[in-house]
Design a protein around this motif. Structure first.
Motif, PDB file in Angstrom:
ATOM      1  N   PRO A  52       0.805  -1.361   0.112  1.00 31.83           N
ATOM      2  CA  PRO A  52       0.217   0.030  -0.047  1.00 31.83           C
ATOM      3  C   PRO A  52       0.702   1.115  -0.098  1.00 31.83           C
ATOM      4  N   GLN A  53       1.798   1.093   0.593  1.00 31.69           N
ATOM      5  CA  GLN A  53       2.935   2.506   0.593  1.00 31.69           C
ATOM      6  C   GLN A  53       3.323   2.769  -0.829  1.00 31.69           C
ATOM      7  N   LYS A  54       3.658   1.822  -1.780  1.00 34.04           N
ATOM      8  CA  LYS A  54       4.028   2.283  -3.146  1.00 34.04           C
ATOM      9  C   LYS A  54       2.606   2.612  -3.792  1.00 34.04           C
ATOM     10  N   VAL A  82      -1.520  -5.210  -1.815  1.00 36.57           N
ATOM     11  CA  VAL A  82      -1.717  -6.552  -1.477  1.00 36.57           C
ATOM     12  C   VAL A  82      -2.612  -6.760  -0.332  1.00 36.57           C
ATOM     13  N   GLY A  83      -3.134  -5.520   0.334  1.00 38.22           N
ATOM     14  CA  GLY A  83      -3.705  -6.005   1.535  1.00 38.22           C
ATOM     15  C   GLY A  83      -5.343  -6.061   1.147  1.00 38.22           C
ATOM     16  N   MET A  84      -5.668  -5.948  -0.106  1.00 37.74           N
ATOM     17  CA  MET A  84      -6.878  -6.077  -0.884  1.00 37.74           C
ATOM     18  C   MET A  84      -6.988  -7.397  -1.659  1.00 37.74           C
ATOM     19  N   LEU A  85      -5.917  -8.058  -1.564  1.00 43.04           N
ATOM     20  CA  LEU A  85      -5.725  -9.143  -2.710  1.00 43.04           C
ATOM     21  C   LEU A  85      -6.835 -10.246  -2.366  1.00 43.04           C
ATOM     22  N   VAL A  97       0.136 -10.587 -14.290  1.00 45.45           N
ATOM     23  CA  VAL A  97       0.238 -10.243 -12.754  1.00 45.45           C
ATOM     24  C   VAL A  97       1.543  -9.864 -12.543  1.00 45.45           C
ATOM     25  N   ILE A  98       1.956  -8.696 -11.962  1.00 42.83           N
ATOM     26  CA  ILE A  98       3.233  -8.444 -11.329  1.00 42.83           C
ATOM     27  C   ILE A  98       3.096  -8.647  -9.804  1.00 42.83           C
ATOM     28  N   PHE A  99       3.549  -9.365  -9.072  1.00 42.15           N
ATOM     29  CA  PHE A  99       3.732  -9.335  -7.539  1.00 42.15           C
ATOM     30  C   PHE A  99       4.851  -8.653  -7.164  1.00 42.15           C
ATOM     31  N   ASP A 100       4.926  -7.398  -6.826  1.00 41.65           N
ATOM     32  CA  ASP A 100       5.813  -6.612  -6.166  1.00 41.65           C
ATOM     33  C   ASP A 100       6.060  -7.031  -4.646  1.00 41.65           C
ATOM     34  N   GLU A 101       7.234  -6.830  -4.322  1.00 37.60           N
ATOM     35  CA  GLU A 101       7.787  -7.317  -2.932  1.00 37.60           C
ATOM     36  C   GLU A 101       7.116  -8.549  -2.667  1.00 37.60           C
ATOM     37  N   ALA A 102       7.552  -9.691  -3.253  1.00 31.15           N
ATOM     38  CA  ALA A 102       6.862 -10.830  -3.244  1.00 31.15           C
ATOM     39  C   ALA A 102       6.836 -11.679  -1.943  1.00 31.15           C
ATOM     40  N   HIS A 103       7.729 -11.276  -1.081  1.00 30.14           N
ATOM     41  CA  HIS A 103       7.946 -11.967   0.244  1.00 30.14           C
ATOM     42  C   HIS A 103       6.651 -11.569   1.103  1.00 30.14           C
ATOM     43  N   LEU A 104       5.811 -10.734   0.576  1.00 28.20           N
ATOM     44  CA  LEU A 104       4.569 -10.272   1.424  1.00 28.20           C
ATOM     45  C   LEU A 104       3.528 -11.203   1.018  1.00 28.20           C
ATOM     46  N   GLY A 113      -1.604 -15.114   0.874  1.00 28.08           N
ATOM     47  CA  GLY A 113      -0.951 -16.044   0.293  1.00 28.08           C
ATOM     48  C   GLY A 113      -1.754 -16.938  -0.521  1.00 28.08           C
ATOM     49  N   LYS A 114      -2.835 -17.289   0.028  1.00 25.56           N
ATOM     50  CA  LYS A 114      -3.879 -18.164  -0.663  1.00 25.56           C
ATOM     51  C   LYS A 114      -4.386 -17.457  -1.992  1.00 25.56           C
ATOM     52  N   ALA A 115      -4.492 -16.186  -1.791  1.00 25.22           N
ATOM     53  CA  ALA A 115      -5.101 -15.374  -2.896  1.00 25.22           C
ATOM     54  C   ALA A 115      -4.268 -15.142  -3.967  1.00 25.22           C
ATOM     55  N   ALA A 116      -2.902 -14.969  -3.608  1.00 25.41           N
ATOM     56  CA  ALA A 116      -1.885 -14.873  -4.675  1.00 25.41           C
ATOM     57  C   ALA A 116      -2.003 -16.216  -5.281  1.00 25.41           C
ATOM     58  N   LEU A 117      -1.978 -17.345  -4.760  1.00 23.85           N
ATOM     59  CA  LEU A 117      -1.670 -18.474  -5.504  1.00 23.85           C
ATOM     60  C   LEU A 117      -2.809 -18.700  -6.261  1.00 23.85           C
ATOM     61  N   HIS A 118      -4.170 -18.314  -5.966  1.00 17.41           N
ATOM     62  CA  HIS A 118      -5.425 -18.597  -6.920  1.00 17.41           C
ATOM     63  C   HIS A 118      -5.184 -17.698  -8.105  1.00 17.41           C
TER      64      HIS A 118
END
Length: 403
Positions: A52-54, A82-85, A97-104, A113-118
């Motif tokens: 969200p900062q970016k 990422v908080g709304m993912l 899709v580009i996942f920035d700061e993927a460690h999140l 994490g589940k939403a990103a996988l989906h």
């Protein structure tokens, strides 16, 4: 046409259509990933999932604008915090899709994490960007799931985890104490990722300055309008020019500055240098760095604690915080390759001296300087004066506020 440097282009050339870029800070991950999208583009729009900062500072929009102008194109894209993912991922089926700061999104059991996988499974392709891909194999599980090597965490643990007992009060739980078939894990991980330190990108500028902009805070606007502010049930009155100047500088936007600093520090193990102005800023920074388990060094009127010459060559994951008046001159801080100007100084001499603490002759590290600046506030005027090689004076303050 491309605006990538040759080393950036070489990294892009070796990537598959879905890929993980584990690249050092200031290596140009953003630009590389935008060109990655353009290389594999099949008509689908782009989605950028980011902290969200970016999203607040508009960094991705600025970089896309640079590429659009350079290439003479228009890129269709959406942005998502990422908080709304977890709530909105289904709205972006078929996107690249580009996942920035993927460690999140590395934890497969978390909502994000589940939403990103989906989302990765219903995207055309996807890219993961990070400077800190993994500390242990457990940190990579969601990446392996996204690239289709395992069905779930249970399968990953069954094939690779060596479990031991961990005691939580009277309870005993099983936790990984080691990993088996690590050569197989390395082979698989390397099949969808590349790791390059910042030093690989030898053709990039040795010093990069990034202006990180924020919106003015509610407190700032209240002080500007009413000259008063209620803090902890106490009404503070700013009835003199010095009080008003100090209040406007401090309250420009402390919340977003601290949040952005947390994102930067949490996403790297490189050494960071922060220049601050106020004791309250120092206290909040120290609380944050303790939470992030960073090694802290400090220079101010009461403390002078820096790493020894023997410690510096191998030093990582540290943050050095310096008050301008104490740390801007006569000390060498080349072990830091990220520098944050947290709150601007009024003094042009202090500013240039601070700039030179990490950017010095003989420094082999590439240095990124983040200048925090709150738009439409006194900070804009301060940086305007510094750009013109001037101090920010009381006269300029009165002119800025039309006093």
């Amino acid at each position: 046409m491309t605006i990538l440097y040759p080393t950036q282009q070489s990294v892009l050339d070796g990537a598959k259509s879905s890929y993980l870029y584990n690249l050092g800070t200031s290596s140009g991950k953003t630009l590389i990933s935008i060109y990655h999208y353009l290389k594999h583009y099949q008509g689908e729009p782009l989605l950028i999932v980011q902290p969200p900062q970016k999203l607040k500072t508009g960094e991705w929009a600025d970089e896309i604008d640079v590429v659009e102008k350079a290439e003479g194109i228009t890129i269709r894209y959406d942005q998502l915090s990422v908080g709304m993912l977890a709530k909105k991922w289904q709205e972006f089926k078929g996107y690249f899709v580009i996942f920035d700061e993927a460690h999140l999104i590395k934890t497969p059991t978390s909502k994000r994490g589940k939403a990103a996988l989906h989302l990765s499974k219903v995207s055309s392709d996807f890219v993961l960007l990070t400077a800190t891909a993994a500390a242990t194999w457990e940190d990579t599980i969601n990446y392996f799931l996204m690239f289709g090597f395992y069905k779930n965490k249970t399968q990953f643990f069954k094939e690779h985890a060596i479990l031991g007992d961990m005691y939580l009060g009277n309870r005993v739980i099983k936790k990984p104490v080691d990993w088996k078939e690590q050569d197989d894990l390395k082979r698989k991980f390397n099949s969808f990722s590349i790791k390059k330190e910042t030093t690989y990108f030898v053709d990039l500028p040795d010093t990069q300055i990034k202006d990180v902009t924020f919106k003015s805070s509610r407190e700032y606007n209240t002080i500007l309008k009413d000259r008063v502010l209620e803090i902890d049930d106490e009404m503070l009155l700013f009835d003199t020019q010095p009080k008003l100047q100090s209040a406007l500088r401090y309250y420009a936007n402390q919340k977003d500055k601290l949040s952005y600093t947390e994102m930067l520090a949490d996403g790297t193990d490189e050494n960071i240098l922060i220049f601050y102005q106020y004791t309250k800023e120092r206290d909040k920074l120290l609380q944050l760095l303790k939470k992030l388990k960073k090694k802290v060094f400090e220079v101010n009127g009461q403390n002078f604690h820096l790493p020894t010459k023997e410690e510096r060559p191998d030093l990582k994951n540290s943050v050095t915080i310096c008050q301008y008046q104490s740390g801007s001159a006569a000390i060498e801080l080349q072990y830091c390759n990220q520098v944050i100007f947290y709150t601007p100084t009024y003094s042009y001499i202090d500013y240039t001296q601070a700039m030179g603490r990490a950017v010095r002759h003989g420094n082999k590290n590439k240095v990124t300087i983040y200048r925090y600046q709150t738009n439409k506030t006194i900070e804009t005027a301060i940086y305007g004066a510094l750009k013109n090689k001037r101090d920010f004076t009381e006269e300029l303050f009165r002119k800025e506020l039309k006093l």
